[in-house]
Scaffold this motif. Structure first.
Motif, short mmCIF file in Angstrom:
data_model
loop_
_atom_site.label_atom_id
_atom_site.label_comp_id
_atom_site.label_asym_id
_atom_site.label_seq_id
_atom_site.Cartn_x
_atom_site.Cartn_y
_atom_site.Cartn_z
N GLY A 1 0.84 -1.20 0.00
CA GLY A 1 0.00 0.00 0.00
C GLY A 1 0.87 1.24 0.00
N CYS A 2 0.24 2.38 0.17
CA CYS A 2 0.90 3.67 0.02
C CYS A 2 1.97 3.91 1.09
CB CYS A 2 -0.16 4.77 0.11
SG CYS A 2 0.46 6.44 -0.09
N PHE A 3 3.15 4.35 0.67
CA PHE A 3 4.22 4.72 1.60
C PHE A 3 4.02 6.13 2.15
CE2 PHE A 3 6.33 1.37 -0.67
CZ PHE A 3 7.19 0.83 0.24
N GLY A 4 3.28 6.93 1.42
CA GLY A 4 3.05 8.30 1.86
C GLY A 4 3.77 9.35 1.04
N LEU A 5 4.87 8.96 0.41
CA LEU A 5 5.63 9.97 -0.35
C LEU A 5 5.21 9.97 -1.81
CD1 LEU A 5 9.10 9.62 1.31
CD2 LEU A 5 7.96 11.78 0.87
N CYS A 6 3.95 10.29 -2.04
CA CYS A 6 3.39 10.15 -3.39
C CYS A 6 4.12 11.03 -4.40
CB CYS A 6 1.91 10.49 -3.36
SG CYS A 6 1.04 9.63 -2.06
N GLU A 7 4.63 12.16 -3.94
CA GLU A 7 5.33 13.09 -4.79
C GLU A 7 6.53 12.42 -5.48
OE1 GLU A 7 4.74 16.21 -5.46
OE2 GLU A 7 6.61 16.70 -6.49
N LEU A 8 7.12 11.44 -4.78
CA LEU A 8 8.35 10.83 -5.27
C LEU A 8 8.10 9.52 -6.02
CD1 LEU A 8 10.46 11.42 -2.06
CD2 LEU A 8 10.63 12.68 -4.19
N GLY A 9 6.84 9.23 -6.32
CA GLY A 9 6.49 7.95 -6.90
C GLY A 9 6.91 7.80 -8.34
N PRO A 10 6.96 6.56 -8.83
CA PRO A 10 6.78 5.33 -8.07
C PRO A 10 7.95 5.09 -7.09
CG PRO A 10 6.63 4.93 -10.44
CD PRO A 10 7.16 6.31 -10.26
N VAL A 11 7.60 4.70 -5.89
CA VAL A 11 8.65 4.48 -4.89
C VAL A 11 8.87 2.99 -4.67
CG1 VAL A 11 8.13 6.65 -3.74
CG2 VAL A 11 7.14 4.56 -2.87
N VAL A 12 10.13 2.66 -4.37
CA VAL A 12 10.52 1.27 -4.14
C VAL A 12 11.43 1.25 -2.92
CG1 VAL A 12 11.86 -0.66 -5.06
CG2 VAL A 12 10.35 0.63 -6.58
N VAL A 13 11.15 0.37 -1.96
CA VAL A 13 12.03 0.22 -0.81
C VAL A 13 12.61 -1.18 -0.83
CG1 VAL A 13 12.15 0.12 1.71
CG2 VAL A 13 10.83 1.91 0.61
N VAL A 14 13.92 -1.29 -0.65
CA VAL A 14 14.57 -2.59 -0.68
C VAL A 14 15.05 -2.95 0.73
CG1 VAL A 14 16.43 -3.97 -1.65
CG2 VAL A 14 15.28 -2.27 -3.08
N TYR A 15 14.56 -4.07 1.22
CA TYR A 15 15.01 -4.62 2.50
C TYR A 15 15.95 -5.76 2.23
CZ TYR A 15 11.26 -1.96 4.65
OH TYR A 15 10.46 -0.95 5.09
N PRO A 16 16.88 -6.09 3.15
CA PRO A 16 16.98 -5.65 4.54
C PRO A 16 17.57 -4.25 4.74
CG PRO A 16 18.74 -7.17 4.06
CD PRO A 16 17.89 -7.11 2.85
N GLU A 17 18.15 -3.64 3.74
CA GLU A 17 18.80 -2.35 3.99
C GLU A 17 17.77 -1.26 4.32
OE1 GLU A 17 19.08 -4.15 1.29
OE2 GLU A 17 21.13 -4.32 0.59
N GLY A 18 16.57 -1.39 3.75
CA GLY A 18 15.57 -0.35 3.96
C GLY A 18 15.85 0.89 3.13
N VAL A 19 16.60 0.76 2.05
CA VAL A 19 16.90 1.95 1.25
C VAL A 19 15.75 2.26 0.31
CG1 VAL A 19 19.37 1.63 1.40
CG2 VAL A 19 18.12 0.70 -0.55
N PHE A 20 15.72 3.51 -0.11
CA PHE A 20 14.51 4.07 -0.71
C PHE A 20 14.81 4.63 -2.10
CE2 PHE A 20 11.65 7.78 -1.11
CZ PHE A 20 10.44 7.13 -0.96
#
Lengths: 126, 596
Positions: free
Chosen positions: B46-65
């Motif tokens: 679902g939505c991360f909240g930073l719609c302005e920066l979309g499409p957004v992708v977060v990669v774990y385990p690092e948690g980078v954005f």
């Protein structure tokens, strides 16, 4: 599918399912890095990593993250696996294979006893 | 299957419309090509909240954005980051990249000031997989309630928490439940109001898209508390993704026995169905909503009787907003004291806001009650773009009001906003900069309400129309000083006499702009000027002779041939003929046309 009949049923699903998502929240526990540059991959790092993942899953180990990393410049000792524990010096294992990697998970990550004879310190690198 | 890395691709509506589906597909294909599909999972959240920066992708385990992703970036990210372990800095969100390290998303200023209760799982889990929700603790509160608490205890707990309705009015939720609980008549109903209609608001949509099980669980708990076995979600048909995820969630919850009959083996039955709204704003009003659910015309009716006494099919019914219900499981799990410790004296917990307009980071945020508007707009939202000056923030949708600079440090809660002439509303925040004309803003919201008025009562049907006509007059330069008194008189009458919330709050936009921006109204009426340069009829365009190179572009584009001159000589605008369309202003390559 398992219909939930009691709170315990739900707990059981939660435990199993949380292993799938732990990787997204846990960044504080033990960290295992696997050298995955060209040298590492050529030396067989990928089966080593798959063995580590498999062993962690089989033994239901929580709070461990597995990440790949680049070349650290010791190509002849690849595959290299490093284990970082919070507040402790990292331990660098060299010339890993899937079987050794599984033992590292059991002896070092789970039981807390690094396997000295496979580490970089024990190798003769003069 | 244990994956070493998770690629979380935002599947909220914002990112989906900026192309996150093709990004997710690119990851799946590229991972397969590199033989990584057994180690790296691709998950749509679902939505991360930073719609302005979309499409957004977060990669774990690092948690980078990664922000503003494109499918063509994916091969490089897979090869460099996922295969070799080196995050590709040039695609990462700039704020997270520093000399020494790459910060995970939650350490950015956008997230640091937030407290996520309702949005706890948005962007964290796959909303189409009930097991991921369960991994985060979903349905545990329901289990706890059914096996260890009586309905009275549940209501007491919600009352003690201080939870108030998040849909706008702020009525205490526990009290509402208590009314319905005391009714003898059966069956009773739980209705979830997902008819989010404020322009620019998307809080509820994001909760349904990102964590649908929280809403279902909240409804089931409410059902147990008041003695209802049926739940209805009234959601607008314009929310296809939310509907789809809710449908999947309901289906999965039934398969797992978490909805349906004999839940947790306790004999409690609860079923949820979805009803579609056609998007009429008035259907967010509870009595109009009930009419619409029953297949009748979406018109409000006088209260009392309140829905808690006579609601759906004339039976006792509670109507709670999506966000309200999503708070309930968290309160049960963590206790009412925990919840009551967050927020201000009379407004507990957090509030989700949709941050839009002239602000750097538009998006979805959740902050504790009592956070100031300044913190929201300038710390979390990153301030106003292009170095412009802040003018006002519109809060609470068309029923709310505009709050100016001098009140930015007010701690926001239900009561402080009312005293500023605005209201919490459902949580839309529209930021306006110096280029915004406040009279025009009031006109915009009033136009919306005139369109959406159901027409049942005269004050709203006729009164708002007359107000709009006066505003039209003012913005087209024909305003008279008495118009302000007329506006005020109409506004107070409508407030006092309209049948439902829509009409009663309709004059708020005019009243609050009159209160804080009276000078702009005066400028429109007395000097026939629009200080922000927005109202076309009040502008005049002139050509600065020194800057004009005589290219003739303006004259060629003028639709009414009001510009004349000779090539290589300064051109002039005939003010009589000019219709103030602004075409010359846009076309001039030398900025020689000025508006005043």
């Amino acid at each position: 599918m398992r219909p939930v009949k009691t709170l315990e049923d739900l707990q059981k699903i939660r435990e199993e399912a949380s292993r799938k998502v732990n990787v997204r929240s846990d960044r504080t526990g033990i960290r295992i890095t696997v050298g995955m540059a060209t040298c590492g991959i050529a030396a067989g790092a990928r089966p080593v990593m798959m063995a580590i993942l498999d062993e962690l899953e089989k033994r239901n180990v929580k709070g461990v993250t597995v990440v790949e990393t680049g070349c650290i410049g010791l190509c002849k000792y690849e595959p290299i696996v490093e284990v970082y524990e919070p507040d402790q010096d990292k331990v660098t294992y060299i010339k890993m294979d899937p079987e050794k990697a599984r033992q590292v998970v059991v002896e070092h990550v789970i039981n807390g006893h690094p396997i000295k004879e496979w580490t970089l310190e024990s190798a003769d690198i003069q | 299957m244990l994956y070493r890395s998770h690629v979380m691709v935002c599947g909220g509506t914002g990112c989906t419309s900026s192309g996150s589906d093709s990004v997710a597909d690119a990851f799946v294909n590229e991972l397969k090509k590199n033989g990584l599909d057994q180690e790296v999972a691709v998950i749509r959240t679902g939505c991360f909240g930073l719609c302005e920066l979309g499409p957004v992708v977060v990669v774990y385990p690092e948690g980078v954005f990664y922000s503003k992703m494109k499918p063509e970036y994916v091969p490089e990210i897979v090869e460099e980051h996922l295969l070799k372990g080196r995050p590709v800095k040039k695609y990462l969100f700039g704020e997270t990249v520093t000399e020494e390290k790459i910060k995970p998303l939650e350490e950015t200023t956008f997230y640091r000031k937030q407290e996520r209760i309702v949005l706890r799982n948005c962007g964290i889990i796959d909303p189409e997989d009930i097991e991921e929700a369960i991994a985060m603790g979903a349905y545990e509160a329901l289990g706890k309630v059914l096996t260890t608490m009586t309905p009275e205890q549940v209501i007491h707990e919600i009352k003690k928490s201080g939870l108030r309705g998040r849909g706008g009015g702020g009525f205490p939720t526990g009290q509402k439940w208590d009314f319905a609980y005391r009714q003898k008549e059966t069956p009773k109903y739980v209705v979830c109001n997902a008819d989010e209609g404020d322009p620019g608001a998307f809080m509820d949509r994001s909760v349904m898209e990102g964590d649908p099980h929280a809403v279902l669980e909240g409804m089931a708990i409410a059902g147990y508390a008041i003695g209802a076995e049926h739940g209805v979600i009234y959601v607008r048909a314009e929310y296809p993704l939310a509907v789809k995820r809710l449908q999947i969630a309901i289906k999965q919850a039934k398969e797992y026995g978490l909805l349906g009959e004999n839940i947790f083996g306790t004999g409690f039955n609860f079923d949820v169905e979805i009803r579609f709204g056609a998007g009429a704003f008035v259907c967010g009003e509870e009595t109009a909503l009930l009419n619409s659910v029953m297949g009748r015309r979406g018109e409000p009716r006088p209260r009392p009787p309140y829905p808690a006494v006579k609601g759906l099919w004339e039976k006792p019914t509670i109507i709670n907003n999506v966000e309200t219900l999503a708070n309930v499981p968290a309160i049960i799990n963590n206790g009412s004291e925990w919840f009551a410790n967050i927020g201000t004296e009379k407004s507990k917990g957090t509030k989700v806001f949709a941050l839009t307009g002239k602000v750097n980071r538009t998006g979805l945020i959740e902050v504790p009650m009592g956070t100031t508007l300044r913190e929201i707009i300038f710390d979390i939202g990153g301030g106003i773009p292009d170095g412009k000056k802040f003018k006002a923030v519109q809060i609470g949708g068309p029923s709310g009001g505009c709050i100016p600079e001098q009140h930015l440090d007010t701690k926001i809660d239900y009561d402080s906003l009312i005293s500023l002439g605005a209201m919490m509303g459902s949580g839309g925040l529209v930021v306006m900069d110096e280029d915004t004309c406040m009279v025009n803003v009031a006109k915009f919201f009033l136009e919306f309400l005139v369109d959406e008025s159901c027409g049942k009562c005269a004050p709203c049907r006729i009164g708002t129309k007359r107000m709009l006509e006066i505003l039209d007059k003012i913005t087209s330069g024909k305003g008279e000083p008495e118009d302000i008194d007329r506006l005020e008189e109409l506004a107070t009458t409508i407030k006092d006499t309209a049948l439902c919330g829509l009409g009663q709050t309709a004059p708020n936009a005019v009243l609050s702009t009159l209160r804080y921006f009276r000078d702009e109204y005066d400028a429109h009426i007395n000097q026939k000027k629009c200080p922000a340069g927005v109202c076309q009829a009040l502008l005049s365009y002139t050509i600065v002779a020194d800057k004009c190179r005589g290219c003739g572009l303006c004259a060629r584009n003028c639709p009414v041939n009001a510009i004349s001159g000779q090539l290589k000589q300064p051109y002039t605008i005939d003010q009589e003929a000019c219709i103030k369309c602004g075409t010359c202003f846009e076309k001039c390559p030398f900025d020689a046309v000025v508006k005043a």
